[in-house]
Design a protein around this motif. Sequence first.
Motif, short mmCIF file in Angstrom:
data_model
loop_
_atom_site.label_atom_id
_atom_site.label_comp_id
_atom_site.label_asym_id
_atom_site.label_seq_id
_atom_site.Cartn_x
_atom_site.Cartn_y
_atom_site.Cartn_z
N THR A 88 0.84 -1.21 0.00
CA THR A 88 0.00 0.00 0.00
C THR A 88 0.87 1.26 0.00
O THR A 88 0.51 2.28 -0.61
CB THR A 88 -0.94 -0.01 1.22
OG1 THR A 88 -1.68 -1.23 1.24
CG2 THR A 88 -1.94 1.15 1.14
N ASP A 89 2.00 1.19 0.68
CA ASP A 89 2.96 2.31 0.63
C ASP A 89 3.40 2.55 -0.82
O ASP A 89 3.53 3.70 -1.26
CB ASP A 89 4.19 2.00 1.48
CG ASP A 89 3.98 2.39 2.94
OD1 ASP A 89 3.17 3.29 3.20
OD2 ASP A 89 4.64 1.79 3.80
N LEU A 115 -0.11 -3.97 -8.18
CA LEU A 115 0.03 -3.89 -6.73
C LEU A 115 -1.29 -4.26 -6.03
O LEU A 115 -1.29 -4.92 -4.99
CB LEU A 115 0.49 -2.50 -6.31
CG LEU A 115 1.92 -2.11 -6.72
CD1 LEU A 115 2.19 -0.63 -6.44
CD2 LEU A 115 2.94 -2.98 -5.98
N LYS A 116 -2.42 -3.83 -6.62
CA LYS A 116 -3.72 -4.19 -6.05
C LYS A 116 -3.95 -5.70 -6.14
O LYS A 116 -4.51 -6.31 -5.22
CB LYS A 116 -4.84 -3.43 -6.76
CG LYS A 116 -4.88 -1.95 -6.42
CD LYS A 116 -6.17 -1.28 -6.86
CE LYS A 116 -6.31 -1.24 -8.37
NZ LYS A 116 -7.52 -0.50 -8.79
N LEU A 119 -2.14 -7.20 -3.31
CA LEU A 119 -2.88 -7.05 -2.05
C LEU A 119 -3.94 -8.14 -1.90
O LEU A 119 -4.11 -8.70 -0.81
CB LEU A 119 -3.54 -5.67 -1.99
CG LEU A 119 -2.64 -4.47 -1.69
CD1 LEU A 119 -3.43 -3.17 -1.78
CD2 LEU A 119 -2.02 -4.61 -0.30
N LYS A 120 -4.64 -8.44 -2.99
CA LYS A 120 -5.63 -9.52 -2.94
C LYS A 120 -4.97 -10.84 -2.60
O LYS A 120 -5.49 -11.63 -1.80
CB LYS A 120 -6.35 -9.62 -4.28
CG LYS A 120 -7.29 -8.48 -4.60
CD LYS A 120 -7.97 -8.71 -5.96
CE LYS A 120 -8.90 -7.56 -6.33
NZ LYS A 120 -9.53 -7.78 -7.66
N SER A 121 -3.83 -11.08 -3.20
CA SER A 121 -3.12 -12.33 -2.96
C SER A 121 -2.66 -12.43 -1.52
O SER A 121 -2.78 -13.50 -0.88
CB SER A 121 -1.91 -12.43 -3.90
OG SER A 121 -1.17 -13.59 -3.64
N ILE A 122 -2.15 -11.35 -0.96
CA ILE A 122 -1.70 -11.34 0.43
C ILE A 122 -2.86 -11.62 1.38
O ILE A 122 -2.77 -12.45 2.30
CB ILE A 122 -1.03 -10.00 0.78
CG1 ILE A 122 0.30 -9.85 0.03
CG2 ILE A 122 -0.81 -9.86 2.28
CD1 ILE A 122 0.91 -8.48 0.13
#
Length: 322
Positions: A88-89, A115-116, A119-122
């Motif tokens: 997110t940074d 990057l989004k 985030l979904k994967s994380i």
Amino acid sequence: MTSIRTNVASMAALATLRHISDALDLTRSRMASGERVGQSSENAAYWSIAATMKSDDKALGAVQDALNLGSATVDVAYEGMQAAISVTDEIKAKLVSASQPGVDKDKVNSEIEQLKGQLKSIASSATFNGVNWLTITDDSDQTAKLAASFYRDLDGGVFLETIENRLWTSGGTISPLIDNRSNSTTGDAGILTSTRFSSEAGASTTYVLLANDSNSGATEVSIGAGTTSEQLTDMIKTVDGMLQMMADSGANFGSIQARMEIQTEFTAKLRDWMSRGIGTLVDANMNEEATRLKALTTQQQLTLQALSIANSQPQSLLTLFN
């Protein structure tokens, strides 16, 4: 009086020998098992107390295993939150860079989309033992319960205490990243899916980083050639608000980790204390038992000699008739 029918000395020696043999059997049993009280007949009170304490020790062992399992769950969630903060940074930095004149916003947006996706994967992969604190669904519990301790009160009652952490409800200590509940109208429980951060930022558009079915009216953060500086400012403020909440949630994970580490250490010490208490009640003192075995063996040899002498006395009487 000396009798050839009743050998009193021999009878006394035999009685002594039986007593010594019983004591030797007991000593050998204690040395073999390492227990002074191995069965209730030896000391009913101590045996009963030790049996209860052994049962409680097994329960504490189960609690210790549960604490280790819970710690692993928290560790996975914490690492996932840390990774999500880092990504997110990067998104925030991309949005800031897109504010510069001459920047190709379409290319920047392509990076943001990647990057989004990360985030979904994380959020979806931060799962341990079937538990995911970063993505909530209709099946998710509102309260995360972790075993903490087992104890017995003075009245003999047993109790199991848990460490409870409220997730997304009001006053909750843990905020997940994504809210995928079908009955959620705004996705407000998930940091990345919530529209509240754009509202708090005073944005004219209800921005979220990740849109889903529960917040279909929201607009995902996305830029293009026509994105204005005002829109970029609103996006940056929205993402910054998300980062603040993610940092708070990460700090809460750290607090839970610290508490569980303390509880795990205390439980281990409690089991050590209980083991020492059980040992005090039922364990044999091997130095004493070894010394007793030596003494009893010597006594047995002397008693055998005494028995031999006693048995020879009637033979001595026969010489008087020769």
